[in-house]
Design a protein around this motif. Structure first.
Motif, PDB file in Angstrom:
ATOM      1  N   ARG A 134      60.522  42.884  12.036  1.00 41.41           N
ATOM      2  CA  ARG A 134      60.261  43.935  10.816  1.00 41.41           C
ATOM      3  C   ARG A 134      59.887  43.550   9.342  1.00 41.41           C
ATOM      4  N   THR A 135      60.993  42.635   8.641  1.00 41.55           N
ATOM      5  CA  THR A 135      60.418  42.567   7.374  1.00 41.55           C
ATOM      6  C   THR A 135      59.096  41.242   7.209  1.00 41.55           C
ATOM      7  N   ALA A 180      52.057  30.023  -0.656  1.00 41.69           N
ATOM      8  CA  ALA A 180      52.023  31.827  -0.822  1.00 41.69           C
ATOM      9  C   ALA A 180      52.788  32.141   0.656  1.00 41.69           C
ATOM     10  N   ALA A 181      52.292  32.087   1.449  1.00 39.34           N
ATOM     11  CA  ALA A 181      52.985  32.441   2.940  1.00 39.34           C
ATOM     12  C   ALA A 181      53.516  31.563   3.881  1.00 39.34           C
ATOM     13  N   LEU A 182      54.550  30.958   3.032  1.00 42.11           N
ATOM     14  CA  LEU A 182      55.840  30.540   3.423  1.00 42.11           C
ATOM     15  C   LEU A 182      56.786  30.893   2.658  1.00 42.11           C
ATOM     16  N   ASP A 183      56.543  31.573   1.396  1.00 42.15           N
ATOM     17  CA  ASP A 183      57.005  31.785   0.471  1.00 42.15           C
ATOM     18  C   ASP A 183      57.340  33.342   0.815  1.00 42.15           C
ATOM     19  N   ALA A 184      56.477  34.026   0.871  1.00 41.05           N
ATOM     20  CA  ALA A 184      56.744  35.420   2.025  1.00 41.05           C
ATOM     21  C   ALA A 184      57.528  34.853   3.346  1.00 41.05           C
ATOM     22  N   LEU A 185      57.048  34.020   4.187  1.00 39.92           N
ATOM     23  CA  LEU A 185      57.975  34.253   5.129  1.00 39.92           C
ATOM     24  C   LEU A 185      59.831  33.165   5.076  1.00 39.92           C
ATOM     25  N   ARG A 186      59.463  32.515   3.860  1.00 36.88           N
ATOM     26  CA  ARG A 186      60.969  32.595   3.157  1.00 36.88           C
ATOM     27  C   ARG A 186      61.912  34.068   3.621  1.00 36.88           C
ATOM     28  N   ALA A 241      66.329  37.490   4.255  1.00 37.09           N
ATOM     29  CA  ALA A 241      66.779  39.564   4.330  1.00 37.09           C
ATOM     30  C   ALA A 241      66.663  39.050   5.774  1.00 37.09           C
ATOM     31  N   ALA A 242      66.939  38.385   6.314  1.00 39.14           N
ATOM     32  CA  ALA A 242      67.210  38.894   8.242  1.00 39.14           C
ATOM     33  C   ALA A 242      68.522  38.070   8.405  1.00 39.14           C
ATOM     34  N   HIS A 243      69.143  37.385   7.669  1.00 35.49           N
ATOM     35  CA  HIS A 243      70.079  36.453   7.900  1.00 35.49           C
ATOM     36  C   HIS A 243      71.117  37.049   7.500  1.00 35.49           C
TER      37      HIS A 243
END
Length: 366
Positions: free
Chosen positions: A317-318, A353-359, A364-366
């Motif tokens: 979702r995030t 930038a994409a990996l930052d968003a993925l992190r 957020a789901a941790h």
């Protein structure tokens, strides 16, 4: 009624997300990179059923075979489908792996093949063993389908393993063919050596590949099947003519230009892939508390798995809210917590930038 199974991997051809980590190839070539004045004189008639001689010669020279051993197809999947149709329709037995590229699996299902699966797993590093393949072979086996490097993992099958598999097939099912999808074979990293083609392992080995992944020319829809079995080549040529008549002569002419520039194209992409692989590797190491990966052998893709403490539904979702697109593992027949991460498509800063968003999505789901 025969039909083509639907798979959500089709979503990769839909709208573009903000952060695209779902693709499996490097940056696209542009038409201007390939155009030459003489192409303006190209006649827009039919091509030949086997494919243009100049293009088949370019491919043959790179594989140590003759031009007459090459059949040009409309992308690599066209070649895989024709092989499935000719060798395994209406219950013909196929041995293949899971996970695997879903369109390959769909081809076998569509023609009504009887599929025996060699399971591969993240925990075993997606390693194919000759013993596991041999255990699935029977005298009724007509086709063994392997990819090296694999999609989605990017893990290669060692040549010794392929040789052992070919030997096992000659004992158990001598009439069967070993189809090796070599789509990512030349997409090595930096100065890493390029693996040799599997074609030298015997006349029952068939190679399938295309210009889509390593060369950045997916839009040309040019692929090929190579076999030193003249009878199979004749059947493939007839099947191709019966499905699409010929490939586009325009696409074939542009493909010849790709091969003329191949040393430069691949050299640039190997540097690009190496740099992006290292960025991805650093990201995985920095986020090792929430993710793990299997390092690929070659190609523009890898497999990442969420650790158990990450809530999968919340992560998805995030990630969607942040505009991050991934290729879900269940598209390929893998476990739900696995996803394919394509690191070769984006320029370095966009990848970061994409990996930052993925992190952000993972934590957020941790």
């Amino acid at each position: 009624m025969a039909t083509f199974p639907r798979n959500e991997i089709m979503s990769l051809t839909a709208s573009k997300p903000r952060h695209d980590l779902g693709e499996s190839y490097g940056p696209d070539l542009r038409l201007a990179d390939l155009l030459t004045p003489e192409l303006a004189d190209l006649e827009l008639g039919y091509g030949t059923a086997a494919g243009g001689l100049q293009l088949r010669t370019a491919i043959a020279d790179r594989h140590g075979v003759r031009p007459e051993d090459v059949v040009i197809t409309v992308g690599g999947m066209h070649g895989i489908f024709l092989l499935a149709y000719l060798l395994a329709d209406q219950g013909g037995q196929v041995v293949t792996t899971a996970p695997e590229f879903p369109m390959t699996r769909n081809a076998f299902e569509t023609v009504g093949a009887s599929v025996r699966v060699v399971p591969l797993s993240f925990d075993d590093g997606y390693r194919v063993t000759a013993g596991a393949v041999r255990a699935q072979l029977t005298p009724e086996t007509r086709l063994v389908s392997l990819a090296t490097p694999q999609n989605p993992s990017g893990v290669a099958v060692p040549r010794e393993t392929l040789s052992e598999i070919a030997d096992a097939m000659s004992e158990v099912c001598p009439e069967a063919y070993l189809m090796v999808d070599e789509t990512y074979r030349t997409a090595s990293y930096g100065d890493d050596p390029v693996a040799g083609t599997a074609l030298g392992l015997g006349p029952k080995v068939v190679s399938v590949a295309s210009l889509s992944k390593c060369h950045g020319a997916a839009g040309l829809r040019i692929g090929w099947v190579i076999s030193t079995d003249a009878g199979l080549v004749e059947r493939l040529t007839t099947a191709k003519f019966s499905t699409v008549v010929s490939a586009s002569p325009v696409a074939e002419a542009l493909a010849v230009r790709v091969f003329e520039q191949e040393p430069r194209i691949l050299a640039e992409r190997r540097t690009w892939l190496e740099q992006n692989l290292l960025i991805t590797q650093d990201w995985v190491q920095a986020n090792g508390d929430v993710v793990e990966w299997v390092r690929p052998s070659a190609g523009a893709l890898c497999v990442v798995r969420l650790r158990p403490q990450v809530d999968l539904a919340e992560f998805r979702r995030t990630a969607g809210e942040l505009g991050v697109r991934l290729a879900d593992g269940d598209w390929f027949g893998d476990e739900p917590r696995v996803f394919r991460l394509g690191f070769g498509f984006l320029p370095q800063e966009e990848l970061k930038a994409a990996l930052d968003a993925l992190r952000e999505a993972v934590h957020a789901a941790h």
